[in-house]
Design an enzyme around this catalytic site. Structure first.
Site, PDB file in Angstrom:
ATOM      1  N   ARG A  73       0.835  -1.214   0.000  1.00 23.82           N
ATOM      2  CA  ARG A  73       0.000   0.000   0.000  1.00 23.82           C
ATOM      3  C   ARG A  73       0.870   1.264   0.000  1.00 23.82           C
ATOM      4  O   ARG A  73       0.574   2.244  -0.679  1.00 23.82           O
ATOM      5  CB  ARG A  73      -0.924   0.004   1.221  1.00 23.82           C
ATOM      6  CG  ARG A  73      -2.137  -0.883   1.052  1.00 23.82           C
ATOM      7  CD  ARG A  73      -3.054  -0.808   2.242  1.00 23.82           C
ATOM      8  NE  ARG A  73      -3.647   0.509   2.428  1.00 23.82           N
ATOM      9  CZ  ARG A  73      -4.218   0.923   3.565  1.00 23.82           C
ATOM     10  NH1 ARG A  73      -4.285   0.125   4.606  1.00 23.82           N
ATOM     11  NH2 ARG A  73      -4.731   2.128   3.657  1.00 23.82           N
ATOM     12  N   HIS A 122      -5.704   8.521  11.477  1.00 25.08           N
ATOM     13  CA  HIS A 122      -5.350   7.094  11.459  1.00 25.08           C
ATOM     14  C   HIS A 122      -3.870   6.851  11.172  1.00 25.08           C
ATOM     15  O   HIS A 122      -3.496   5.754  10.780  1.00 25.08           O
ATOM     16  CB  HIS A 122      -6.226   6.351  10.439  1.00 25.08           C
ATOM     17  CG  HIS A 122      -7.684   6.323  10.822  1.00 25.08           C
ATOM     18  ND1 HIS A 122      -8.706   6.008   9.955  1.00 25.08           N
ATOM     19  CD2 HIS A 122      -8.287   6.574  12.011  1.00 25.08           C
ATOM     20  CE1 HIS A 122      -9.872   6.076  10.588  1.00 25.08           C
ATOM     21  NE2 HIS A 122      -9.641   6.431  11.829  1.00 25.08           N
TER      22      HIS A 122
HETATM   23  P1  OAD Z   1     -14.900   4.271   2.666  1.00 22.03           P
HETATM   24  O1  OAD Z   1     -14.342   3.348   1.647  1.00 22.03           O
HETATM   25  O2  OAD Z   1     -15.703   3.668   3.764  1.00 22.03           O
HETATM   26  O3  OAD Z   1     -15.784   5.387   1.962  1.00 22.03           O
HETATM   27  C1  OAD Z   1     -15.305   6.086   0.845  1.00 22.03           C
HETATM   28  C2  OAD Z   1     -16.362   7.081   0.418  1.00 22.03           C
HETATM   29  O4  OAD Z   1     -15.833   7.848  -0.656  1.00 22.03           O
HETATM   30  C3  OAD Z   1     -17.679   6.481  -0.052  1.00 22.03           C
HETATM   31  O5  OAD Z   1     -18.766   7.120   0.624  1.00 22.03           O
HETATM   32  C4  OAD Z   1     -17.712   6.813  -1.559  1.00 22.03           C
HETATM   33  O6  OAD Z   1     -19.028   7.047  -2.036  1.00 22.03           O
HETATM   34  C5  OAD Z   1     -16.876   8.064  -1.592  1.00 22.03           C
HETATM   35  N1  OAD Z   1     -16.242   8.366  -2.901  1.00 22.03           N
HETATM   36  C6  OAD Z   1     -15.931   7.531  -3.922  1.00 22.03           C
HETATM   37  N2  OAD Z   1     -15.352   8.182  -4.927  1.00 22.03           N
HETATM   38  C7  OAD Z   1     -15.279   9.485  -4.562  1.00 22.03           C
HETATM   39  C8  OAD Z   1     -14.780  10.663  -5.182  1.00 22.03           C
HETATM   40  N3  OAD Z   1     -14.212  10.641  -6.391  1.00 22.03           N
HETATM   41  N4  OAD Z   1     -14.895  11.831  -4.496  1.00 22.03           N
HETATM   42  C9  OAD Z   1     -15.451  11.868  -3.272  1.00 22.03           C
HETATM   43  N5  OAD Z   1     -15.941  10.785  -2.634  1.00 22.03           N
HETATM   44  C10 OAD Z   1     -15.856   9.591  -3.268  1.00 22.03           C
HETATM   45  O7  OAD Z   1     -13.650   5.103   3.249  1.00 22.03           O
HETATM   46  P2  OAD Z   1     -13.573   5.933   4.598  1.00 22.03           P
HETATM   47  O8  OAD Z   1     -14.880   6.519   4.967  1.00 22.03           O
HETATM   48  O9  OAD Z   1     -12.419   6.842   4.469  1.00 22.03           O
HETATM   49  O10 OAD Z   1      -9.685   2.944   8.691  1.00 22.03           O
HETATM   50  O11 OAD Z   1     -13.213   4.786   5.617  1.00 22.03           O
HETATM   51  C11 OAD Z   1     -12.944   5.129   6.954  1.00 22.03           C
HETATM   52  C12 OAD Z   1     -11.936   4.198   7.538  1.00 22.03           C
HETATM   53  O12 OAD Z   1     -12.339   2.842   7.326  1.00 22.03           O
HETATM   54  C13 OAD Z   1     -10.561   4.266   6.912  1.00 22.03           C
HETATM   55  O13 OAD Z   1      -9.767   5.312   7.409  1.00 22.03           O
HETATM   56  C14 OAD Z   1      -9.988   2.932   7.277  1.00 22.03           C
HETATM   57  C15 OAD Z   1     -11.164   2.063   6.964  1.00 22.03           C
HETATM   58  O14 OAD Z   1     -11.227   0.858   7.669  1.00 22.03           O
HETATM   59  C16 OAD Z   1      -8.687   2.211   9.177  1.00 22.03           C
HETATM   60  O15 OAD Z   1      -7.969   1.539   8.462  1.00 22.03           O
HETATM   61  C17 OAD Z   1      -8.529   2.315  10.650  1.00 22.03           C
END
Ligand code: OAD
Length: 258
Positions: A73, A122
């Site tokens: 990664r 994180h």
């Molecule tokens: P997610 O994968 O849960 O969510 C990503 C979001 O980005 C979704 O709501 C998509 O709809 C949106 N998305 C996709 N393409 C996009 C774009 N071009 N512009 C804007 N938004 C877009 O990721 P996170 O919410 O970041 O934690 O996940 C939170 C945490 O869960 C991460 O930090 C990680 C993971 O487990 C750890 O590893 C501790």
């Protein structure tokens, strides 16, 4: 028409803001070629089991497997570049008196883009520490100073235990300094701009509601309606690499008009 009105409202709130807190998730880096976590098929957690890769127990059971996955990664992120969404957030610093970014991302792209105040909830890929924090929390390890490879977790130079990535895993609490910076950014902001997060993982997921409870306007940018739409005052659908530069352009015009 509705969308244009929403966009206009967002610009008005930003024009009047004195403290903007931006909460970002994996979506903001998607246009840099970095996968999100929960999107069907392409999301990392659609392909890999987080219980095997992103918990302290997983590392205890199989440190080399976890190490190799994080090295891959890191390698991908090192070859990626900030996208127009990251750069628009840097531009916002010239248009709003105070901007703090609170990100769940570990890719370091906000800092590489040039954002000045970034809280990395994180942790960060490419930063490492002793698994046992043998010299105090955190015991950071400079990989350049120890022998290491991409396949095997190296040994800590102090205690001979294992070296791990300095990221927050499931079941771990956030560092106190990070929490402090986050509370400060949430309690001071008059606008919370939420970008590219599914709003599922705590404590990040509860930050927009907390900002709103303290009187901030919540603006959500996401191509898919996420968990946060329900509490957002303004929802702007679309990829952040398009929506954020458009917001900045409109805001420049608006601020120029006084
Ligand atoms: P997610 O994968 O849960 O969510 C990503 C979001 O980005 C979704 O709501 C998509 O709809 C949106 N998305 C996709 N393409 C996009 C774009 N071009 N512009 C804007 N938004 C877009 O990721 P996170 O919410 O970041 O934690 O996940 C939170 C945490 O869960 C991460 O930090 C990680 C993971 O487990 C750890 O590893 C501790």
């Amino acid at each position: 028409m509705v969308l244009r009105d929403e966009f206009h409202r967002a610009v008005e709130h930003l024009a009047r803001a004195s403290y903007l807190t931006v909460l970002t998730g994996a979506g903001v880096s998607k246009e840099s070629g970095i996968p999100t976590f929960r999107e069907a098929q392409t999301g990392l957690w659609a392909q890999y089991d987080p219980q095997e890769l992103a918990t302290p127990d997983a590392f205890r059971r199989n440190p080399d497997l976890v190490w190799a996955w994080y090295m891959a990664r890191w390698n991908r992120v090192a070859g990626a570049q900030p996208n127009p969404g990251h750069r628009a957030l840097v531009d916002l610093e010239k248009l709003v008196p105070m901007v703090t970014i609170v990100t769940q991302n570990v890719d370091g792209l906000h800092i590489r883009a040039g954002s000045r105040y970034v809280v990395e909830l994180h942790g960060r890929l490419g930063r490492f520490k002793c698994f046992d924090n043998c010299q105090g929390d955190p015991t950071l390890i400079d990989l350049e100073k120890i022998p290491y490879g991409r396949e095997r977790a190296p040994n800590c130079p102090y205690c001979d235990g294992k070296v791990r990535p300095d990221v927050v895993w499931f079941g771990e609490i956030l560092p106190a300094s990070v929490l402090q910076g986050t509370i400060s950014a949430i309690s001071q902001c008059d606008v919370a701009l939420v970008v590219g997060t599914s709003g599922i993982v705590q404590p990040a997921a509860s930050l927009p509601a907390e900002a709103k409870r303290r009187g901030a306007t919540v603006i959500d940018v996401n191509p898919a309606p996420d968990e946060l739409v329900a509490i957002a005052d303004i929802y702007l659908p679309g990829p952040s690499g398009e929506v954020l530069p458009a917001l900045v352009e409109q805001l420049k015009n608006r601020v120029g008009r006084g």
